[in-house]
Write an enzyme that holds these catalytic residues in place. Sequence first.
Site, PDB file in Angstrom:
ATOM      1  N   GLY A   7       1.362  -3.565  13.603  1.00  0.00           N
ATOM      2  CA  GLY A   7       2.125  -4.815  13.527  1.00  0.00           C
ATOM      3  C   GLY A   7       1.223  -5.956  13.114  1.00  0.00           C
ATOM      4  O   GLY A   7       0.288  -5.767  12.337  1.00  0.00           O
TER       5      GLY A   7
ATOM      6  N   GLU B 202      -0.235 -14.709  11.546  1.00  0.00           N
ATOM      7  CA  GLU B 202       1.033 -14.021  11.827  1.00  0.00           C
ATOM      8  C   GLU B 202       1.528 -14.340  13.231  1.00  0.00           C
ATOM      9  O   GLU B 202       2.719 -14.539  13.446  1.00  0.00           O
ATOM     10  CB  GLU B 202       0.863 -12.509  11.665  1.00  0.00           C
TER      11      GLU B 202
ATOM     12  N   SER C 125      -4.781  -2.044  13.676  1.00  0.00           N
ATOM     13  CA  SER C 125      -4.642  -2.264  12.236  1.00  0.00           C
ATOM     14  C   SER C 125      -3.201  -2.647  11.928  1.00  0.00           C
ATOM     15  O   SER C 125      -2.348  -2.676  12.812  1.00  0.00           O
ATOM     16  CB  SER C 125      -5.014  -0.996  11.468  1.00  0.00           C
ATOM     17  N   LYS C 126      -2.969  -2.905  10.661  1.00  0.00           N
ATOM     18  CA  LYS C 126      -1.637  -3.304  10.178  1.00  0.00           C
ATOM     19  C   LYS C 126      -0.530  -2.387  10.695  1.00  0.00           C
ATOM     20  O   LYS C 126       0.590  -2.828  10.920  1.00  0.00           O
ATOM     21  CB  LYS C 126      -1.630  -3.266   8.648  1.00  0.00           C
ATOM     22  N   ARG C 127      -0.864  -1.100  10.844  1.00  0.00           N
ATOM     23  CA  ARG C 127       0.146  -0.140  11.310  1.00  0.00           C
ATOM     24  C   ARG C 127       0.748  -0.563  12.652  1.00  0.00           C
ATOM     25  O   ARG C 127       1.866  -0.220  12.992  1.00  0.00           O
ATOM     26  CB  ARG C 127      -0.468   1.258  11.495  1.00  0.00           C
TER      27      ARG C 127
END
Length: 524
Positions: free
Chosen positions: A270, A276, A266-268
């Site tokens: 990176g 991206e 997940s976003k946590r």
Amino acid sequence: MTLQPTENPQTSAPVRVRFAPSPTGRLHIGGARTAIYNWAYARATGGTFILRIEDTDPERSTDENVRIILDAMRWMELFWDEGPGVEGSVGPYFQTQRMESYALALEELKKNGHAYPCFCSKETLDAKRAEAERTEGGYAGYDGTCRNIPPEEAAARIAAGEPHVWRLKVPRDHGPIVFHDAVYGPMSFPAEVMDDMILVRSDGTPTYNFAVVCDDANMGITHVIRGDDHLSNTPRQILVYEALGRPVPTFAHLPMILGPDGKKLSKRHGATSVEEYRDEGILPDALVNFLALLGWSLDGETTVISREELCRAFSLDRINRKDAVFDETKLAWLNGVYIRQMSVDEWLAAAKPWFAQAQVAGALETGAAEIDFNDALAEVDENREFYAALYPLIIERLTRFDEIPAKLSYFFWGDNVVLDEASVKKVLLKEGAQADEALRACRGVLADESIAWACDPLQEACRALCEPLGMKAKLLFQPLRVSICGNMVSPPLFESIELMDRADVLSRIDKTLDRVFHVEKELS
Ligand code: GLU
């Protein structure tokens, strides 16, 4: 009625697979891997790869996300045979444009008695749920209240405009729902726990489980390859295939992708979207290679695999059942491998925006006038030779293109230098190093116009100072490196000097002497 796991009648038919993203966000790494597996499977089997946009959630789907997803697919070179912009015989390829087909499918189910209208209000259902949770320890799903309303009564209530949804009439005598997952093997789900799910909402829109089956059936999909977050939907979808009397495709559910801490990526952790990674300077070939091997293996050893090899060898039986762990370091390493396979021309083309970024950064770091990014891009085109000469300086250690601005901004400091504090302490102010003396001596050599302004002669002339000064080469060169490149870990020093202006180099040494050793300008 007990359904036996049977050979899929479509397995001998030409393979038709689909990637079916919902445009509710960017293309996530997990989705990208699903896309790659579908694409590679189609290519390996001579089949057809379809892209279908599942945009039925009007609140969360946006045109912008559709654009981002299509861009990401094209950037990864996962070209679809049918889909947006590539019309085939089973289009359109946006669910919002297929509403008629869902209505037709519902008509069919109404006719054959597999669907019925349900008039229970949301409040009634919510109350039943709350009651069941309180007294029975959990809600077992819809209780079938409207299942047996006589058809005439139902028709009259509909005609009177009473709000209703349409539900699937799950056969009460249906034995376990079984299927053979191409990854997980035999699967069995008790049908008793499947309530009569909603197919069409009161506003006429289809639910995900209904729309996806209609589409897969109408598009002739033979293999559904998707994330295992959909595994629990599969038995429900099989019930819909059966109700429609359509052949059930082969399912292949892909294990999850985890972060290094073992939790779902997940976003946590990176970057999580294809976009991206593109913006970080990961190459599409490297990303496709990396994701392909995140859960599938050629032989358990291969880490670098070309698209051609992937499209030749991909098979469902080598998909790993275990969750895969996303290793950012490995991706960077692999990207470096692909960067070094590029020709100088390819490298220059790919690195161009980052060279422009390095110019912008250089000006920012020295406090010089701001540089416009587009002007910087034009400058790269004008000075192609200079940029080509940077290739040997950094190619060996480059793993991502976004490292370029930080690594090379010193080329764009002009006559100024931005000294890294730690390097100043460790190198210039090192006790007994006599860095100022070293700098002055080297400055003398670099100011000597009789020495050709080229890497080797300059390096040799500076090295010749070691003996008279009684200094090791490192003690001579490290201060010089810091004073010109700003830090002690820059790309090769004399190769860099050769690409710079003599006046700028001398000025940087002067500024360092002045700022660190407070030596007034008495040298030039
Ligand atoms: N649209 C679904 C998603 O994005 C995929 C559905 C499927 O592959 O069956 O999760």
